[in-house]
Design an enzyme around this catalytic site. Structure first.
Site, mmCIF file in Angstrom:
data_model
loop_
_atom_site.group_PDB
_atom_site.id
_atom_site.type_symbol
_atom_site.label_atom_id
_atom_site.label_comp_id
_atom_site.label_asym_id
_atom_site.label_seq_id
_atom_site.Cartn_x
_atom_site.Cartn_y
_atom_site.Cartn_z
ATOM 1 N N ASP A 63 0.830 -1.206 0.000
ATOM 2 C CA ASP A 63 0.000 0.000 0.000
ATOM 3 C C ASP A 63 0.868 1.260 0.000
ATOM 4 O O ASP A 63 1.976 1.254 0.554
ATOM 5 C CB ASP A 63 -0.937 -0.022 1.218
ATOM 6 N N ASN A 91 -10.844 -2.679 -5.670
ATOM 7 C CA ASN A 91 -10.046 -1.805 -6.546
ATOM 8 C C ASN A 91 -10.664 -1.636 -7.945
ATOM 9 O O ASN A 91 -10.319 -0.708 -8.676
ATOM 10 C CB ASN A 91 -8.597 -2.301 -6.684
#
Ligand code: IPE
Ligand code: IPE
Ligand code: MG
Length: 250
Positions: free
Chosen positions: A21, A69
Protein backbone atom coordinates in the site's frame (compact mmCIF):
# COMPACT_ATOMS: atom_id res chain seq x y z
CA UNK A 1 22.73 -1.55 9.38
CA UNK A 2 22.09 -4.92 7.80
CA UNK A 3 19.28 -6.67 9.61
CA UNK A 4 19.86 -10.01 7.87
CA UNK A 5 22.50 -11.00 10.44
CA UNK A 6 19.99 -10.66 13.27
CA UNK A 7 17.60 -13.20 11.83
CA UNK A 8 17.24 -16.53 13.63
CA UNK A 9 17.36 -19.19 10.94
CA UNK A 10 15.42 -21.60 13.17
CA UNK A 11 12.31 -19.46 13.24
CA UNK A 12 11.58 -18.37 9.70
CA UNK A 13 8.00 -17.47 8.68
CA UNK A 14 7.06 -20.02 6.03
CA UNK A 15 4.46 -17.83 4.35
CA UNK A 16 4.56 -14.03 4.35
CA UNK A 17 1.60 -12.11 2.91
CA UNK A 18 2.07 -8.47 1.96
CA UNK A 19 -0.51 -5.72 1.54
CA UNK A 20 1.41 -3.42 -0.78
CA UNK A 21 0.00 0.00 0.00
CA UNK A 22 1.03 3.61 -0.58
CA UNK A 23 1.90 3.77 -4.28
CA UNK A 24 -0.43 6.70 -4.88
CA UNK A 25 0.86 8.73 -1.93
CA UNK A 26 4.46 7.98 -2.91
CA UNK A 27 3.84 9.30 -6.43
CA UNK A 28 2.09 12.39 -5.08
CA UNK A 29 5.14 13.16 -2.95
CA UNK A 30 7.19 13.16 -6.16
CA UNK A 31 4.67 15.44 -7.87
CA UNK A 32 3.71 12.64 -10.24
CA UNK A 33 0.47 10.79 -11.06
CA UNK A 34 -0.61 7.57 -9.32
CA UNK A 35 0.48 5.34 -12.22
CA UNK A 36 4.06 6.46 -11.65
CA UNK A 37 3.73 5.04 -8.14
CA UNK A 38 2.49 1.68 -9.42
CA UNK A 39 5.38 1.48 -11.88
CA UNK A 40 7.83 2.10 -9.08
CA UNK A 41 6.30 -0.68 -6.99
CA UNK A 42 8.10 -3.36 -8.96
CA UNK A 43 11.50 -2.90 -7.30
CA UNK A 44 9.86 -3.44 -3.92
CA UNK A 45 8.32 -6.70 -5.12
CA UNK A 46 11.66 -7.88 -6.43
CA UNK A 47 13.46 -6.93 -3.21
CA UNK A 48 10.87 -8.72 -1.08
CA UNK A 49 11.17 -11.91 -3.11
CA UNK A 50 14.98 -11.78 -2.84
CA UNK A 51 14.81 -11.17 0.89
CA UNK A 52 12.30 -13.99 1.39
CA UNK A 53 14.50 -16.28 -0.66
CA UNK A 54 17.62 -15.30 1.30
CA UNK A 55 16.12 -16.36 4.62
CA UNK A 56 14.30 -19.46 3.35
CA UNK A 57 10.68 -18.32 3.40
CA UNK A 58 8.86 -20.77 1.14
CA UNK A 59 5.88 -18.66 0.08
CA UNK A 60 5.21 -14.98 -0.38
CA UNK A 61 1.84 -13.56 -1.37
CA UNK A 62 1.32 -10.06 -2.73
CA UNK A 63 -2.02 -8.30 -2.55
CA UNK A 64 -1.87 -6.57 -5.91
CA UNK A 65 -5.50 -5.79 -6.78
CA UNK A 66 -8.60 -6.19 -4.65
CA UNK A 67 -12.21 -6.76 -5.70
CA UNK A 68 -12.82 -3.25 -4.36
CA UNK A 69 -10.05 -1.81 -6.55
CA UNK A 70 -12.32 -2.32 -9.59
CA UNK A 71 -14.08 0.83 -8.35
CA UNK A 72 -11.02 2.96 -9.10
CA UNK A 73 -10.97 5.25 -12.17
CA UNK A 74 -10.89 3.27 -15.40
CA UNK A 75 -7.62 4.89 -16.39
CA UNK A 76 -5.89 3.57 -13.28
CA UNK A 77 -7.42 0.09 -13.54
CA UNK A 78 -6.32 -0.20 -17.18
CA UNK A 79 -2.82 0.97 -16.38
CA UNK A 80 -2.54 -1.60 -13.57
CA UNK A 81 -3.68 -4.40 -15.86
CA UNK A 82 -1.20 -3.41 -18.57
CA UNK A 83 1.57 -3.21 -16.00
CA UNK A 84 0.69 -6.69 -14.79
CA UNK A 85 0.92 -8.24 -18.26
CA UNK A 86 4.14 -6.45 -19.11
CA UNK A 87 5.88 -7.27 -15.83
CA UNK A 88 4.98 -10.94 -15.84
CA UNK A 89 6.15 -11.37 -19.42
CA UNK A 90 9.39 -9.53 -18.83
CA UNK A 91 10.25 -11.49 -15.71
CA UNK A 92 9.60 -15.03 -16.94
CA UNK A 93 13.31 -15.77 -17.62
CA UNK A 94 14.15 -14.58 -14.13
CA UNK A 95 11.40 -16.73 -12.57
CA UNK A 96 12.88 -19.74 -14.35
CA UNK A 97 16.45 -18.91 -13.47
CA UNK A 98 15.63 -18.56 -9.79
CA UNK A 99 13.24 -21.48 -9.47
CA UNK A 100 10.26 -19.25 -8.71
CA UNK A 101 6.82 -20.75 -8.96
CA UNK A 102 4.15 -18.16 -9.80
CA UNK A 103 0.55 -18.53 -8.68
CA UNK A 104 -2.49 -16.29 -8.66
CA UNK A 105 -5.51 -16.17 -6.37
CA UNK A 106 -8.72 -14.24 -6.84
CA UNK A 107 -11.59 -13.96 -9.28
CA UNK A 108 -9.26 -14.20 -12.25
CA UNK A 109 -12.12 -14.43 -14.77
CA UNK A 110 -12.74 -10.74 -14.20
CA UNK A 111 -9.28 -9.81 -15.50
CA UNK A 112 -8.93 -8.73 -19.14
CA UNK A 113 -8.40 -11.70 -21.47
CA UNK A 114 -4.83 -10.65 -22.23
CA UNK A 115 -3.93 -10.60 -18.56
CA UNK A 116 -5.58 -14.00 -18.05
CA UNK A 117 -3.68 -15.52 -20.95
CA UNK A 118 -0.32 -14.19 -19.84
CA UNK A 119 -0.96 -15.23 -16.28
CA UNK A 120 -1.95 -18.76 -17.29
CA UNK A 121 1.17 -19.09 -19.42
CA UNK A 122 3.45 -18.00 -16.59
CA UNK A 123 1.70 -20.22 -14.05
CA UNK A 124 1.99 -23.21 -16.37
CA UNK A 125 5.64 -22.50 -17.26
CA UNK A 126 6.74 -22.20 -13.62
CA UNK A 127 4.59 -24.86 -11.98
CA UNK A 128 7.43 -27.32 -11.32
CA UNK A 129 9.77 -24.70 -9.80
CA UNK A 130 10.40 -25.30 -6.13
CA UNK A 131 12.64 -22.62 -4.62
CA UNK A 132 9.85 -20.25 -3.61
CA UNK A 133 6.18 -19.75 -4.45
CA UNK A 134 5.09 -16.21 -5.22
CA UNK A 135 1.36 -15.67 -5.37
CA UNK A 136 -0.35 -12.59 -6.71
CA UNK A 137 -3.76 -11.80 -5.27
CA UNK A 138 -5.57 -10.27 -8.24
CA UNK A 139 -9.18 -9.23 -8.27
CA UNK A 140 -9.04 -10.85 -4.86
CA UNK A 141 -11.57 -10.41 -2.08
CA UNK A 142 -11.59 -12.67 0.92
CA UNK A 143 -15.36 -12.49 1.41
CA UNK A 144 -15.91 -13.42 -2.23
CA UNK A 145 -13.47 -16.31 -1.77
CA UNK A 146 -15.48 -17.55 1.20
CA UNK A 147 -18.78 -17.17 -0.69
CA UNK A 148 -17.28 -19.26 -3.48
CA UNK A 149 -16.15 -21.93 -1.06
CA UNK A 150 -19.65 -22.13 0.45
CA UNK A 151 -21.17 -22.48 -3.02
CA UNK A 152 -18.74 -25.20 -4.06
CA UNK A 153 -19.25 -27.15 -0.85
CA UNK A 154 -23.04 -26.82 -1.18
CA UNK A 155 -22.91 -28.15 -4.70
CA UNK A 156 -21.00 -31.22 -3.51
CA UNK A 157 -23.61 -31.82 -0.84
CA UNK A 158 -26.44 -31.54 -3.36
CA UNK A 159 -24.59 -34.03 -5.59
CA UNK A 160 -24.03 -36.38 -2.64
CA UNK A 161 -20.26 -36.06 -2.94
CA UNK A 162 -20.07 -34.70 0.60
CA UNK A 163 -22.29 -34.85 3.69
CA UNK A 164 -22.96 -32.00 6.11
CA UNK A 165 -21.14 -33.93 8.85
CA UNK A 166 -17.99 -33.93 6.71
CA UNK A 167 -17.72 -30.13 6.82
CA UNK A 168 -14.85 -29.11 9.06
CA UNK A 169 -12.02 -26.56 8.97
CA UNK A 170 -9.99 -28.78 6.66
CA UNK A 171 -12.81 -29.01 4.12
CA UNK A 172 -13.29 -25.25 4.16
CA UNK A 173 -9.54 -24.72 3.77
CA UNK A 174 -9.46 -27.03 0.81
CA UNK A 175 -12.12 -24.95 -0.98
CA UNK A 176 -10.24 -21.67 -0.69
CA UNK A 177 -7.99 -20.31 -3.44
CA UNK A 178 -5.03 -20.75 -1.08
CA UNK A 179 -5.51 -24.52 -0.79
CA UNK A 180 -1.95 -25.49 -1.73
CA UNK A 181 -0.16 -22.75 0.23
CA UNK A 182 1.32 -23.07 3.73
CA UNK A 183 -0.33 -21.34 6.71
CA UNK A 184 0.24 -17.56 6.70
CA UNK A 185 2.69 -16.73 9.50
CA UNK A 186 3.24 -13.03 8.92
CA UNK A 187 1.25 -10.22 7.31
CA UNK A 188 3.02 -6.99 6.39
CA UNK A 189 1.16 -3.80 5.46
CA UNK A 190 3.00 -0.71 4.30
CA UNK A 191 2.02 2.98 4.25
CA UNK A 192 0.84 3.27 7.84
CA UNK A 193 -2.69 1.96 7.29
CA UNK A 194 -3.68 -0.60 9.90
CA UNK A 195 -6.47 -2.57 8.30
CA UNK A 196 -6.93 -5.83 6.40
CA UNK A 197 -8.99 -4.54 3.44
CA UNK A 198 -10.65 -7.89 2.74
CA UNK A 199 -7.38 -9.88 2.51
CA UNK A 200 -7.11 -13.56 3.54
CA UNK A 201 -9.61 -13.24 6.42
CA UNK A 202 -9.81 -16.97 7.12
CA UNK A 203 -6.12 -17.64 6.51
CA UNK A 204 -4.73 -15.06 8.94
CA UNK A 205 -6.55 -16.39 12.00
CA UNK A 206 -3.23 -16.81 13.84
CA UNK A 207 -0.82 -14.75 11.73
CA UNK A 208 1.38 -12.04 13.25
CA UNK A 209 1.05 -8.48 11.89
CA UNK A 210 3.70 -5.96 11.01
CA UNK A 211 2.61 -2.45 10.08
CA UNK A 212 5.16 0.00 8.75
CA UNK A 213 5.00 3.64 7.70
CA UNK A 214 7.25 2.93 4.69
CA UNK A 215 5.37 3.53 1.42
CA UNK A 216 5.40 0.43 -0.79
CA UNK A 217 7.71 1.79 -3.57
CA UNK A 218 10.35 2.49 -0.89
CA UNK A 219 10.16 -1.00 0.66
CA UNK A 220 13.53 -2.80 0.51
CA UNK A 221 15.15 -6.05 1.73
CA UNK A 222 16.03 -4.50 5.06
CA UNK A 223 12.38 -3.54 5.65
CA UNK A 224 11.44 -7.16 5.04
CA UNK A 225 14.12 -8.36 7.48
CA UNK A 226 12.91 -5.87 10.07
CA UNK A 227 9.41 -7.32 9.83
CA UNK A 228 10.81 -10.83 10.26
CA UNK A 229 12.84 -9.79 13.31
CA UNK A 230 9.72 -8.29 14.89
CA UNK A 231 7.91 -11.54 14.10
CA UNK A 232 10.68 -13.56 15.75
CA UNK A 233 10.43 -11.46 18.90
CA UNK A 234 6.76 -12.31 19.34
CA UNK A 235 5.64 -15.27 21.33
CA UNK A 236 3.07 -17.22 19.32
CA UNK A 237 0.94 -18.81 21.98
CA UNK A 238 -1.97 -20.17 19.92
CA UNK A 239 -4.25 -19.93 22.93
CA UNK A 240 -1.82 -21.54 25.37
CA UNK A 241 -0.06 -19.85 28.29
CA UNK A 242 3.45 -18.47 28.15
CA UNK A 243 4.60 -21.19 30.58
CA UNK A 244 3.30 -23.95 28.34
CA UNK A 245 5.17 -22.48 25.38
CA UNK A 246 8.40 -22.17 27.37
CA UNK A 247 8.19 -25.81 28.51
CA UNK A 248 7.71 -26.86 24.91
CA UNK A 249 10.88 -25.02 23.92
CA UNK A 250 13.01 -26.64 26.62
C1 IPE B 1 -1.43 0.16 -3.46
O1 IPE B 1 -1.20 1.52 -3.48
C2 IPE B 1 -1.61 -0.45 -4.82
C3 IPE B 1 -2.98 -0.90 -5.11
C4 IPE B 1 -3.98 -0.92 -4.27
C5 IPE B 1 -3.23 -1.37 -6.46
P1 IPE B 1 -2.41 2.55 -3.57
O2 IPE B 1 -2.71 2.78 -5.01
O3 IPE B 1 -3.55 2.11 -2.74
O4 IPE B 1 -1.75 3.86 -2.94
P2 IPE B 1 -2.41 4.92 -1.94
O5 IPE B 1 -3.03 4.15 -0.82
O6 IPE B 1 -3.42 5.66 -2.73
O7 IPE B 1 -1.27 5.76 -1.50
C1 IPE C 1 -5.56 -2.78 -0.47
O1 IPE C 1 -5.12 -1.51 -0.74
C2 IPE C 1 -5.53 -3.60 -1.70
C3 IPE C 1 -4.19 -3.81 -2.26
C4 IPE C 1 -3.07 -3.56 -1.68
C5 IPE C 1 -4.18 -4.39 -3.57
P1 IPE C 1 -6.14 -0.29 -0.88
O2 IPE C 1 -5.31 0.94 -0.88
O3 IPE C 1 -7.04 -0.50 -2.01
O4 IPE C 1 -6.96 -0.44 0.48
P2 IPE C 1 -8.01 0.52 1.20
O5 IPE C 1 -9.19 0.60 0.32
O6 IPE C 1 -7.35 1.83 1.40
O7 IPE C 1 -8.28 -0.15 2.50
MG1 MG D 1 -4.05 2.39 -0.79
Amino acid sequence: MNYLEQIDSNNIPQHVAIIMDGNGRWAKQQGMNRIFGHRNALTAIRESVEAANNIGTKAITFYAFSTENWKRPKFEVNALMRLLVRTLKKNLPEFQKNGIQVKAIGNLNRLPKRAQNTLNKIIEATKTNTTIIITFALSYGSREEIVNAVKNISEKIVNNELSIEDIDEKIINSHLYTVSLPEVDLVIRTSGEQRISNFLLWQIAYAEFHFTEVLWPDFRKNDFYKAVIEYQNRERRFGKTSEQIENLNE
